[in-house]
Design a protein around this motif. Structure first.
Motif, PDB file in Angstrom:
ATOM      1  N   LYS A 148       2.715   6.596 -10.153  1.00  0.00           N
ATOM      2  CA  LYS A 148       2.378   7.504  -9.113  1.00  0.00           C
ATOM      3  C   LYS A 148       1.910   6.404  -8.344  1.00  0.00           C
ATOM      4  CE  LYS A 148       2.975  11.383  -8.951  1.00  0.00           C
ATOM      5  NZ  LYS A 148       3.694  11.801  -7.716  1.00  0.00           N
ATOM      6  N   LYS A 202       2.641   4.338  -6.213  1.00  0.00           N
ATOM      7  CA  LYS A 202       2.778   3.806  -5.017  1.00  0.00           C
ATOM      8  C   LYS A 202       2.473   4.824  -4.323  1.00  0.00           C
ATOM      9  CE  LYS A 202       7.215   1.233  -5.239  1.00  0.00           C
ATOM     10  NZ  LYS A 202       8.743   1.248  -5.093  1.00  0.00           N
ATOM     11  N   HIS A 203       3.423   6.799  -5.036  1.00  0.00           N
ATOM     12  CA  HIS A 203       3.443   7.421  -4.023  1.00  0.00           C
ATOM     13  C   HIS A 203       1.947   8.291  -4.594  1.00  0.00           C
ATOM     14  CE1 HIS A 203       7.632   6.781  -4.155  1.00  0.00           C
ATOM     15  NE2 HIS A 203       7.184   6.589  -5.710  1.00  0.00           N
ATOM     16  N   ARG A 204       1.209   7.611  -3.831  1.00  0.00           N
ATOM     17  CA  ARG A 204      -0.825   7.757  -4.060  1.00  0.00           C
ATOM     18  C   ARG A 204      -1.293   8.983  -2.689  1.00  0.00           C
ATOM     19  NH1 ARG A 204      -4.372   3.616  -2.498  1.00  0.00           N
ATOM     20  NH2 ARG A 204      -2.973   1.978  -3.380  1.00  0.00           N
ATOM     21  N   GLY A 205       0.018   8.753  -1.546  1.00  0.00           N
ATOM     22  CA  GLY A 205      -0.961   9.354  -0.746  1.00  0.00           C
ATOM     23  C   GLY A 205      -1.641   8.543   0.306  1.00  0.00           C
ATOM     24  N   ASP A 206      -2.448   8.898   0.351  1.00  0.00           N
ATOM     25  CA  ASP A 206      -3.224   8.870   1.285  1.00  0.00           C
ATOM     26  C   ASP A 206      -4.898   8.012   0.160  1.00  0.00           C
ATOM     27  OD1 ASP A 206      -4.225  10.945   0.906  1.00  0.00           O
ATOM     28  OD2 ASP A 206      -5.060  11.422   3.277  1.00  0.00           O
ATOM     29  N   MET A 207      -5.010   8.838  -0.881  1.00  0.00           N
ATOM     30  CA  MET A 207      -5.928   8.742  -2.153  1.00  0.00           C
ATOM     31  C   MET A 207      -6.322   7.158  -2.184  1.00  0.00           C
ATOM     32  SD  MET A 207      -6.092   9.575  -6.172  1.00  0.00           S
ATOM     33  CE  MET A 207      -5.440  11.552  -6.128  1.00  0.00           C
ATOM     34  N   LYS A 208      -7.566   7.219  -2.482  1.00  0.00           N
ATOM     35  CA  LYS A 208      -7.708   5.531  -3.032  1.00  0.00           C
ATOM     36  C   LYS A 208      -7.787   5.456  -3.650  1.00  0.00           C
ATOM     37  CE  LYS A 208     -12.153   5.784   0.272  1.00  0.00           C
ATOM     38  NZ  LYS A 208     -13.767   6.387   0.105  1.00  0.00           N
ATOM     39  N   HIS A 244      -7.804   6.882  -8.035  1.00  0.00           N
ATOM     40  CA  HIS A 244      -6.381   7.225  -8.653  1.00  0.00           C
ATOM     41  C   HIS A 244      -6.223   5.746  -9.870  1.00  0.00           C
ATOM     42  CE1 HIS A 244      -2.043   6.986  -9.660  1.00  0.00           C
ATOM     43  NE2 HIS A 244      -2.278   5.755  -9.678  1.00  0.00           N
TER      44      HIS A 244
END
Length: 95
Positions: free
Chosen positions: A49, A51-57, A61
């Motif tokens: 995940k 790679k696909h965390r979006g705009d989360m720091k 994460h």
């Protein structure tokens, strides 16, 4: 090497192999390998995940993944303690 030392080593090797010791430990405490496997799965899922965390720091994460992994291990340890207490005190083995 003296003959006394050789006999100690040969007794240790013939007593049981590493695999049989590991299987015996897994039978005695089955929730330890479950906790280790759960920890590995949470870490693998976290890496996937990542790679696909979006705009989360990144730090947020990693904190979430650490808490999830620790929670799984603590839950497995708690279940193991409850299982061993149940086995020792409630369902007493026939002696």
């Amino acid at each position: 090497m003296s003959s006394g030392q050789e006999s100690v080593f040969s007794e240790y090797e013939t007593e049981s192999s590493q695999t049989s010791k590991l299987l015996r430990k897994f039978k005695e405490t089955p929730f330890v390998p479950i906790g280790m496997a759960g920890f590995a799965m949470v870490v693998g899922y976290g890496l996937y995940k990542l790679k696909h965390r979006g705009d989360m720091k990144m730090s947020l994460h990693l904190i979430h993944m650490r808490v999830a992994a620790q929670g799984f291990v603590v839950g497995a340890i708690t279940c193991g303690v409850l299982y061993s207490m149940l086995r020792d005190y409630v369902v007493k083995p026939k002696e």
